[in-house]
Design a protein around this motif. Structure first.
Motif, PDB file in Angstrom:
ATOM      1  N   ASP A 148      27.069  35.705  38.485  1.00 26.28           N
ATOM      2  CA  ASP A 148      28.049  34.222  38.417  1.00 26.28           C
ATOM      3  C   ASP A 148      29.306  34.706  38.488  1.00 26.28           C
ATOM      4  N   LEU A 149      29.561  35.845  37.677  1.00 26.78           N
ATOM      5  CA  LEU A 149      31.071  36.240  37.782  1.00 26.78           C
ATOM      6  C   LEU A 149      31.363  37.478  37.667  1.00 26.78           C
ATOM      7  N   ALA A 150      32.314  38.292  38.122  1.00 27.51           N
ATOM      8  CA  ALA A 150      32.309  39.662  37.829  1.00 27.51           C
ATOM      9  C   ALA A 150      33.957  39.773  37.197  1.00 27.51           C
ATOM     10  N   VAL A 151      34.003  40.965  36.397  1.00 27.41           N
ATOM     11  CA  VAL A 151      35.208  41.234  35.654  1.00 27.41           C
ATOM     12  C   VAL A 151      35.668  42.624  36.589  1.00 27.41           C
ATOM     13  N   VAL A 152      36.587  42.727  37.313  1.00 25.28           N
ATOM     14  CA  VAL A 152      36.845  43.814  38.122  1.00 25.28           C
ATOM     15  C   VAL A 152      38.218  44.152  38.050  1.00 25.28           C
ATOM     16  N   ARG A 153      38.873  45.269  38.803  1.00 21.72           N
ATOM     17  CA  ARG A 153      40.002  45.784  38.639  1.00 21.72           C
ATOM     18  C   ARG A 153      40.807  45.911  40.095  1.00 21.72           C
ATOM     19  N   ALA A 154      41.993  45.289  40.143  1.00 18.86           N
ATOM     20  CA  ALA A 154      42.650  45.323  41.487  1.00 18.86           C
ATOM     21  C   ALA A 154      42.946  46.641  41.818  1.00 18.86           C
ATOM     22  N   PRO A 155      43.121  47.053  42.858  1.00 19.19           N
ATOM     23  CA  PRO A 155      43.179  45.917  44.191  1.00 19.19           C
ATOM     24  C   PRO A 155      41.680  45.883  44.686  1.00 19.19           C
ATOM     25  N   PHE A 156      41.729  44.657  45.246  1.00 21.09           N
ATOM     26  CA  PHE A 156      40.446  44.272  45.975  1.00 21.09           C
ATOM     27  C   PHE A 156      41.008  42.913  46.900  1.00 21.09           C
ATOM     28  N   ARG A 157      39.971  42.438  47.773  1.00 21.86           N
ATOM     29  CA  ARG A 157      40.294  41.343  48.669  1.00 21.86           C
ATOM     30  C   ARG A 157      40.414  40.102  47.818  1.00 21.86           C
ATOM     31  N   SER A 158      41.401  39.958  47.062  1.00 16.65           N
ATOM     32  CA  SER A 158      41.342  38.844  46.351  1.00 16.65           C
ATOM     33  C   SER A 158      41.225  37.204  47.099  1.00 16.65           C
ATOM     34  N   GLU A 159      41.879  37.550  48.254  1.00 15.52           N
ATOM     35  CA  GLU A 159      41.816  36.032  48.895  1.00 15.52           C
ATOM     36  C   GLU A 159      40.369  35.502  49.159  1.00 15.52           C
ATOM     37  N   GLU A 160      39.296  36.358  49.091  1.00 12.25           N
ATOM     38  CA  GLU A 160      37.993  36.092  49.459  1.00 12.25           C
ATOM     39  C   GLU A 160      37.179  35.333  48.252  1.00 12.25           C
ATOM     40  N   PHE A 161      38.015  35.351  46.896  1.00 14.79           N
ATOM     41  CA  PHE A 161      37.292  34.853  45.683  1.00 14.79           C
ATOM     42  C   PHE A 161      38.331  34.013  45.222  1.00 14.79           C
ATOM     43  N   SER A 162      37.763  33.208  44.095  1.00  9.99           N
ATOM     44  CA  SER A 162      38.419  32.394  43.254  1.00  9.99           C
ATOM     45  C   SER A 162      38.671  33.391  42.140  1.00  9.99           C
ATOM     46  N   CYS A 163      39.907  33.655  41.817  1.00 11.33           N
ATOM     47  CA  CYS A 163      40.172  34.731  40.772  1.00 11.33           C
ATOM     48  C   CYS A 163      41.231  34.328  39.547  1.00 11.33           C
ATOM     49  N   VAL A 164      40.768  34.836  38.633  1.00  9.88           N
ATOM     50  CA  VAL A 164      41.794  34.720  37.172  1.00  9.88           C
ATOM     51  C   VAL A 164      42.184  35.924  36.872  1.00  9.88           C
ATOM     52  N   PHE A 165      43.627  36.354  37.278  1.00 10.92           N
ATOM     53  CA  PHE A 165      44.010  37.585  36.797  1.00 10.92           C
ATOM     54  C   PHE A 165      44.758  37.788  35.478  1.00 10.92           C
ATOM     55  N   LEU A 166      44.658  38.662  34.945  1.00 10.96           N
ATOM     56  CA  LEU A 166      45.237  39.110  33.647  1.00 10.96           C
ATOM     57  C   LEU A 166      46.543  39.819  34.053  1.00 10.96           C
ATOM     58  N   GLU A 167      47.454  39.981  32.985  1.00 14.44           N
ATOM     59  CA  GLU A 167      48.905  40.650  33.327  1.00 14.44           C
ATOM     60  C   GLU A 167      48.393  42.133  33.616  1.00 14.44           C
ATOM     61  N   GLU A 168      49.318  42.616  34.348  1.00 11.72           N
ATOM     62  CA  GLU A 168      49.374  44.145  34.725  1.00 11.72           C
ATOM     63  C   GLU A 168      49.391  45.008  33.597  1.00 11.72           C
ATOM     64  N   THR A 269      47.985  48.613  37.148  1.00  8.43           N
ATOM     65  CA  THR A 269      46.817  47.878  37.446  1.00  8.43           C
ATOM     66  C   THR A 269      46.494  46.521  36.797  1.00  8.43           C
ATOM     67  N   ARG A 270      45.414  45.785  37.083  1.00  7.02           N
ATOM     68  CA  ARG A 270      45.285  44.707  36.289  1.00  7.02           C
ATOM     69  C   ARG A 270      43.741  44.153  36.507  1.00  7.02           C
ATOM     70  N   MET A 271      43.385  43.482  35.404  1.00  4.99           N
ATOM     71  CA  MET A 271      42.038  42.950  35.623  1.00  4.99           C
ATOM     72  C   MET A 271      41.873  41.725  36.153  1.00  4.99           C
TER      73      MET A 271
END
Length: 296
Positions: A148-168, A269-271
């Motif tokens: 359903d969801l994944a908690v990942v770490r930048a960098p990745f192709r964020s334009e391909e997903f709906s994303c919620v970013f945390l602070e750097e 980096t950021r989650m």
């Protein structure tokens, strides 16, 4: 077009299954039905639509032009049907069920420390299935609907997903105190790490090399690995200096280990929590994303 009104969702589900499994036999096995009724349904669908949808070969079915048109639409219709049923089920049941959540190792500690506890306290009826992997593999599983969801770490192709970013958050140099004998303060510049044996997560190698080289330094990378926890374990063994995100530092501790925030701006980096772009976001998923987004 009198026969069109007889086409139903079940036929479209069967048709999509045949296309995606390659043969009627394989599709029947996947669907848990016998082959003759499935073959009959495909023939009936063609008769109702007045077109040939597929050429049946000995090894694999091949779509006709009409079949390709129907397949594109059928996939959307089946997905919309599944989404609608999920929404109705969520409406009836409220916030409960199972959340299939992917996590990368470098996010685990930061995730558990407060966010998962807060979510558990608010929604005790929710259960979890955790899938661990690297950012790229988890992103692929999200796209394919396997989680359903994944908690990942930048960098990745964020334009391909709906994303919620945390602070750097900064990257941190972690190692035995003997490596930092000349650094009495809590932070370090890259020049302070010159010559030290660095232990790095392989996916960050290009970032680390590029940032060092911008400062005119060639990094001494002693060990590359595929898990940030491995970097910390090697550092804890006194083998070198791990370069990891700050939020994972507490995962492995040892007396005499020191932590130095790396000052260079590029070493951040950021989650992020990601879900399938344009896909269904259940109330359960939305509640998780809301708590995930809350700043500590």
């Amino acid at each position: 077009m009198p026969g069109y009104k007889d086409m139903n969702i079940k036929q479209l589900q069967y048709f999509v299954a045949v296309v995606e499994n390659g043969t009627i036999t394989a599709a029947a096995k996947k669907l848990g039905i016998s082959q003759p009724p499935l073959s009959a349904q495909m023939k009936l669908l063609e008769e109702e639509l007045g077109v040939t949808l597929m050429e049946r070969g000995a090894r694999q079915v091949r779509l006709t032009d009409a079949g390709r048109i129907l397949y594109r639409r059928a996939v959307s219709i089946v997905e919309l049907t599944d989404t609608t049923l999920k929404e109705l089920d969520d409406f009836r049941s409220g916030i409960s069920g199972v959340l299939r959540l992917g996590t990368v190792s470098s996010c685990g500690t930061g995730l558990l420390k407060s966010k998962m506890v807060a979510f558990r306290d608010r929604f005790p009826a929710v259960r979890f299935e955790i899938y661990e992997g690297n950012t790229l593999s988890l992103a692929e599983q999200v796209k394919n609907g396997l989680i359903d969801l994944a908690v990942v770490r930048a960098p990745f192709r964020s334009e391909e997903f709906s994303c919620v970013f945390l602070e750097e958050e900064p990257m941190v140099a972690v190692g035995d105190e003997r490596y930092f004998a000349k650094l009495p303060w809590d932070s370090a510049a890259l020049s302070d790490l010159e010559g030290l044996p660095l232990i790095c997560y392989r996916r960050w190698e290009s970032l680390i090399r590029a940032t060092f080289e911008e400062e005119g330094i060639v990094p001494n990378i002693y060990c590359l690995n595929d898990d940030a926890r491995t970097s910390l374990m090697w550092a804890a063994a006194g083998l070198g200096v791990a370069v990891v995100p700050r939020s994972i530092c507490s995962a492995i501790t040892r007396k005499g280990m020191l932590y130095k925030k790396i000052r260079e701006k590029g070493m951040y980096t950021r989650m992020a929590a990601i879900r399938k772009k344009g896909g269904y976001c259940s109330p359960l998923m939305q509640e998780f994303l809301t708590i995930f987004a809350q700043q500590e």
